[in-house]
Scaffold this motif. Sequence first.
Motif: not given
Lengths: 120, 109
Positions: A35, A37, A47, A50, A52, A59, A107
């Motif tokens: 991710y 941030v 946020w 992100a 995968w 995302y 996280f």
Amino acid sequence: QVHLVQSGGGVVQPGRSLTLSCAASGFIFSNHAIYWVRQAPGKGLGWVAAIWPDGNNKYYADSVKGRFTISRDNSKNMVYLQVSNLRAEDTAVYYCARSTGNNPNYFDYWGQGTLVTVSS
Amino acid sequence: DIQLTQSPSSLSASVGDRVTITCRASQIISNYLNWYQQKPGKAPELLICAASSLQSGVPSRFSGSGSGTDFTLTISSLQPEDFATYYCQQAYNFPPTPPTFGQGTRLQI
């Protein structure tokens, strides 16, 4: 030990682009989502994006959708955040963070942060 | 998006005090709630995941509780190194519900 080492960032003019990098080590990189941030000066955490573990699912926060692109190279243990069409409100410290766990994820390791300043 | 509201926003306390920070979610999030500590100029550090599970290496004076919409972080006996800003974060149903953070609680001497 797990390490996330960030690079990139700096001062950039509005409307321009920049690529932030996050180099991972000390764990099986391809097993974890990563991710981004961010934290505006003196503000809280938010946020941004992100990706995968296999890189196929990405995302974005609504505020950056269409302007930021997250990607990863599992052969190099690297994650990137390309930030484009930058606005003053994108000025922030950007952190990459490793996601672990499921329901919920959390996280557990963070990069050191890199400052992006959008200014003419 | 799910909103998280922390209270108080700032708190003054002394070494040895017991401190409780609350985090309220705008909808039910089960136990999908994590807590982080951030010191000035540093990245956040994970303290507690899943509302009450203490992260490895975190002192036992930290504890978390709650489920549904109301959560608490408690520090049983404040130490000098605990003066920092604390954030809750929800991880419910992502995707599509984006992860969000509370606004933070600044704990000062």
